[in-house]
Design an enzyme around this catalytic site. Structure first.
Site, short mmCIF file in Angstrom:
data_model
loop_
_atom_site.label_atom_id
_atom_site.label_comp_id
_atom_site.label_asym_id
_atom_site.label_seq_id
_atom_site.Cartn_x
_atom_site.Cartn_y
_atom_site.Cartn_z
N ASP A 29 -11.24 3.11 4.57
CA ASP A 29 -11.61 1.87 4.47
C ASP A 29 -12.86 1.34 4.45
O ASP A 29 -13.30 0.40 3.78
CB ASP A 29 -10.81 0.73 5.95
CG ASP A 29 -9.27 0.30 5.41
OD1 ASP A 29 -9.52 -0.23 4.25
OD2 ASP A 29 -8.34 0.18 6.32
N LYS A 53 0.41 -0.99 -0.21
CA LYS A 53 -0.28 -0.03 0.30
C LYS A 53 1.05 1.15 -0.11
O LYS A 53 0.37 2.49 -0.33
CB LYS A 53 -0.83 -0.01 0.73
CG LYS A 53 -1.92 -0.79 1.15
CD LYS A 53 -2.78 -1.43 1.93
CE LYS A 53 -4.08 -2.83 2.29
NZ LYS A 53 -4.60 -2.95 3.69
N GLN A 78 -4.73 -1.27 9.61
CA GLN A 78 -4.41 -2.64 9.23
C GLN A 78 -5.06 -3.57 9.45
O GLN A 78 -4.63 -3.64 11.52
CB GLN A 78 -2.89 -3.08 9.10
CG GLN A 78 -3.06 -4.12 8.05
CD GLN A 78 -3.45 -4.20 6.67
OE1 GLN A 78 -3.40 -3.35 5.50
NE2 GLN A 78 -3.99 -5.76 6.10
N1 GUN Z 1 -6.88 -6.88 5.91
C1 GUN Z 1 -6.58 -7.74 5.18
N2 GUN Z 1 -7.71 -6.44 4.34
C2 GUN Z 1 -8.24 -5.30 4.37
C3 GUN Z 1 -8.22 -3.76 4.22
O1 GUN Z 1 -8.72 -4.07 3.31
N3 GUN Z 1 -8.70 -2.86 5.60
C4 GUN Z 1 -7.48 -3.01 6.37
N4 GUN Z 1 -7.53 -2.46 7.67
N5 GUN Z 1 -6.98 -4.18 6.83
C5 GUN Z 1 -7.17 -5.04 6.53
#
Ligand code: GUN
Length: 293
Positions: A121, A54, A98
């Site tokens: 998110d 990311k 995350q």
């Molecule tokens: N863990 C797995 N997928 C995601 C996501 O799309 N966002 C976040 N914050 N954590 C994740």
């Protein structure tokens, strides 16, 4: 029949080029760079890889990233303090914490603490509520957003189709079911307690699996000519595999996503798009409020 391969990697590159051009144009006319704060608690190896991807994706399109790595033993209150600081920081447009979080942290409290305007998110109830209400101004969670873009790019209209989603998780299955309803699909959501999974999957015009169980979707569970979207990303013997038995299933479907190179890159692209949406909204509302007497 050779299926259409729904190539998320190439589509992502195209969208990211467009975002990069937008950022360059903003910066060259003296604007502030968009910013994303990424918070990782602990050192789960898979989460570390996702977060690195990311941050790298941000860098390539010119979005500034602010990385916060916190100890595995971090308490809910400590993480809430970091979020309060990020909510207040002017140059932070988006906040991503995350998941999953270590078990001592109250995930619900953390999600509630993120300012809905910075919730790229789309997990805050305000944004989930906007998804229920089909309101364009919320944030759609990144994986459902990426899947929606991928399907529409390939001209796959879900309106009136039987969409079967396997997996009812908070990050993908649930919000995706709401988005598919928004797009006028007839939606079935299957999960761990579903009695007869195959009965449902065989009825799918579009089958989307988001379970993280490698090989769960076998060829005899898929209807001839269906579209199959594989959200699974699991490491098995050092290789990334999806939920779908790709080699067997590809023989009978009209379109399918590869793993890797399908939904994965589209999720990161969804995050970049949400960050730009947050930036545009925040900068627009600032310039409006500055014009007020
Ligand atoms: N863990 C797995 N997928 C995601 C996501 O799309 N966002 C976040 N914050 N954590 C994740």
């Amino acid at each position: 029949m050779k299926p259409l391969i729904l190539d998320g990697k190439t589509l992502s590159q195209k969208i990211r080029e467009e975002l990069k051009a937008e950022v360059e144009s903003i910066v060259s006319s003296g604007g502030r760079r968009p910013g994303l704060a990424v918070v990782l608690v602990g050192d789960d190896p898979a989460s570390e890889v996702y977060v690195k991807n990311k941050i790298n994706a941000c860098k390539r399109v010119g979005i500034e990233s602010f990385f916060y790595k916190l100890e595995r033993s971090t308490l809910t209150e400590e993480l809430l303090e970091v979020i309060a600081e990020l909510n207040a920081r002017e140059e932070v447009d988006g906040i991503l914490v995350q998941l999953p979080l270590p078990s001592q942290i109250d995930q619900r409290e953390v999600i509630l603490a993120i300012s809905p305007e910075k919730d790229v998110d789309g997990f805050h109830p305000e944004n989930m509520g906007k998804l229920v209400a089909s309101m364009e101004d919320g944030f759609i969670p990144c994986t459902p957003l990426g899947i929606d873009l991928l399907l529409s790019h390939y001209g796959i209209d879900v309106k009136g189709k039987d969409v079967v989603i396997v997996g009812a998780g908070f990050i993908v299955g649930r919000p995706l079911s709401l988005l598919m309803l928004w797009r006028d699909a007839t939606v079935t959501v299957c999960h761990i307690h579903t009695k007869d999974l195959k009965k449902h999957t065989l009825g799918a015009d579009i089958l989307i699996s988001a379970t993280g169980v490698p090989g769960l979707i076998k060829s005899d569970m898929v209807r001839e000519g269906a579209v199959v979207v594989d959200v699974g990303i699991t490491k098995v013997d050092g290789r990334i595999v999806g939920d779908v038995d790709f080699e067997a299933v590809k023989e009978k479907v009209s379109a399918i996503t590869p793993v890797p190179g399908g939904v994965g890159p589209m999720t990161v692209t969804g995050l970049l798009m949400n960050t730009m949406k947050a930036y545009r909204r925040r900068t627009r509302s600032h310039s409006t409020s500055m014009m007020k007497p």
